[in-house]
Design a protein around this motif. Sequence first.
Motif, PDB file in Angstrom:
ATOM      1  N   PRO A  73       0.837  -1.208   0.000  1.00 37.04           N
ATOM      2  CA  PRO A  73       0.000   0.000   0.000  1.00 37.04           C
ATOM      3  C   PRO A  73       0.870   1.255   0.000  1.00 37.04           C
ATOM      4  CG  PRO A  73      -0.110  -1.113   2.133  1.00 37.04           C
ATOM      5  CD  PRO A  73       0.718  -1.977   1.233  1.00 37.04           C
ATOM      6  N   ILE A  74       0.316   2.331  -0.499  1.00 34.44           N
ATOM      7  CA  ILE A  74       1.026   3.612  -0.516  1.00 34.44           C
ATOM      8  C   ILE A  74       0.559   4.395   0.711  1.00 34.44           C
ATOM      9  CG2 ILE A  74       1.521   5.708  -1.836  1.00 34.44           C
ATOM     10  CD1 ILE A  74       2.448   3.049  -3.192  1.00 34.44           C
ATOM     11  N   PRO A  75       1.411   4.460   1.751  1.00 34.87           N
ATOM     12  CA  PRO A  75       0.992   5.155   2.976  1.00 34.87           C
ATOM     13  C   PRO A  75       0.837   6.660   2.762  1.00 34.87           C
ATOM     14  CG  PRO A  75       3.181   4.135   3.246  1.00 34.87           C
ATOM     15  CD  PRO A  75       2.746   3.913   1.839  1.00 34.87           C
ATOM     16  N   SER A  76      -0.019   7.253   3.546  1.00 35.05           N
ATOM     17  CA  SER A  76      -0.178   8.709   3.504  1.00 35.05           C
ATOM     18  C   SER A  76       1.037   9.357   4.168  1.00 35.05           C
ATOM     19  CB  SER A  76      -1.445   9.139   4.252  1.00 35.05           C
ATOM     20  OG  SER A  76      -1.278   8.900   5.645  1.00 35.05           O
ATOM     21  N   PHE A  77       1.203  10.646   3.950  1.00 31.97           N
ATOM     22  CA  PHE A  77       2.313  11.390   4.539  1.00 31.97           C
ATOM     23  C   PHE A  77       2.299  11.245   6.065  1.00 31.97           C
ATOM     24  CE2 PHE A  77       4.216  15.209   6.357  1.00 31.97           C
ATOM     25  CZ  PHE A  77       5.443  15.236   5.708  1.00 31.97           C
ATOM     26  N   GLU A  78       1.124  11.332   6.660  1.00 31.96           N
ATOM     27  CA  GLU A  78       0.996  11.262   8.114  1.00 31.96           C
ATOM     28  C   GLU A  78       1.418   9.906   8.676  1.00 31.96           C
ATOM     29  OE1 GLU A  78      -0.923  14.401   6.324  1.00 31.96           O
ATOM     30  OE2 GLU A  78      -1.544  12.328   6.020  1.00 31.96           O
ATOM     31  N   GLU A  79       1.350   8.866   7.875  1.00 32.54           N
ATOM     32  CA  GLU A  79       1.741   7.524   8.323  1.00 32.54           C
ATOM     33  C   GLU A  79       3.255   7.283   8.255  1.00 32.54           C
ATOM     34  OE1 GLU A  79      -1.414   4.347   7.024  1.00 32.54           O
ATOM     35  OE2 GLU A  79      -1.239   5.865   5.418  1.00 32.54           O
ATOM     36  N   LEU A  80       3.987   8.182   7.637  1.00 26.51           N
ATOM     37  CA  LEU A  80       5.432   8.012   7.468  1.00 26.51           C
ATOM     38  C   LEU A  80       6.183   8.398   8.735  1.00 26.51           C
ATOM     39  CD1 LEU A  80       5.873   9.676   3.948  1.00 26.51           C
ATOM     40  CD2 LEU A  80       5.549   7.240   4.469  1.00 26.51           C
ATOM     41  N   SER A  81       7.342   7.771   8.927  1.00 23.57           N
ATOM     42  CA  SER A  81       8.241   8.164  10.014  1.00 23.57           C
ATOM     43  C   SER A  81       8.768   9.571   9.720  1.00 23.57           C
ATOM     44  CB  SER A  81       9.419   7.189  10.087  1.00 23.57           C
ATOM     45  OG  SER A  81      10.263   7.371   8.952  1.00 23.57           O
ATOM     46  N   PRO A  82       9.317  10.242  10.724  1.00 29.42           N
ATOM     47  CA  PRO A  82       9.900  11.568  10.463  1.00 29.42           C
ATOM     48  C   PRO A  82      10.963  11.542   9.346  1.00 29.42           C
ATOM     49  CG  PRO A  82       9.641  11.263  12.811  1.00 29.42           C
ATOM     50  CD  PRO A  82       9.307   9.934  12.164  1.00 29.42           C
ATOM     51  N   ALA A  83      11.791  10.497   9.292  1.00 21.42           N
ATOM     52  CA  ALA A  83      12.822  10.409   8.243  1.00 21.42           C
ATOM     53  C   ALA A  83      12.182  10.289   6.864  1.00 21.42           C
ATOM     54  CB  ALA A  83      13.754   9.231   8.506  1.00 21.42           C
TER      55      ALA A  83
END
Length: 186
Positions: free
Chosen positions: A10-20
Amino acid sequence: MHSPAEPVVPIPSFEELSPAFQARSRQATARLGVTVNSVHACAHAEELGGAARDFLSAAMTLGSLSRELRLLIRLAVANAHKCRYCTAHQRHQLIELGVLDSKIVAVLAPDSGGLSARERAAVRFAQALTIDAGAIPPAIYADFIAEFTPQERVEVTVVATAMGMLNKINDALRVPLESEFAELVG
């Protein structure tokens, strides 16, 4: 070549990404003007996906080659691999740089006269490397060596092979092309 099948991850949303990965996403968005699905797909493997994305960014920014030449090399590799995703991204960036469509099209036929001798040597070398790195024709090597310093030869080779790696990642994971770029690859 990308199929219309569902992405493998799946393509995670920006909010689901780690800070890096948010930082990587911001950098890619600044470069392309849209959220880049490929960056988000790699976020599923924080360490290795992050290292891969950092290497790919370095291959596009470090060294002495111009951005335009790097993009022409990358387009040549994406075309050779028939990677729709990467072809669209390279075309978009070349257009944003103001590169004429006639030069972009000349990457498909580097002997057509639309490229300088230096660009032609790099594109032909990148295409040959992509098809069979162990069987690059002597004439292609001769032109490549005549046009580039040893440092530049390494840089062209790294840019081309990094693009091949990205093509394989995007195609194997079936990363969907962003809708904003669909018209660039028909």
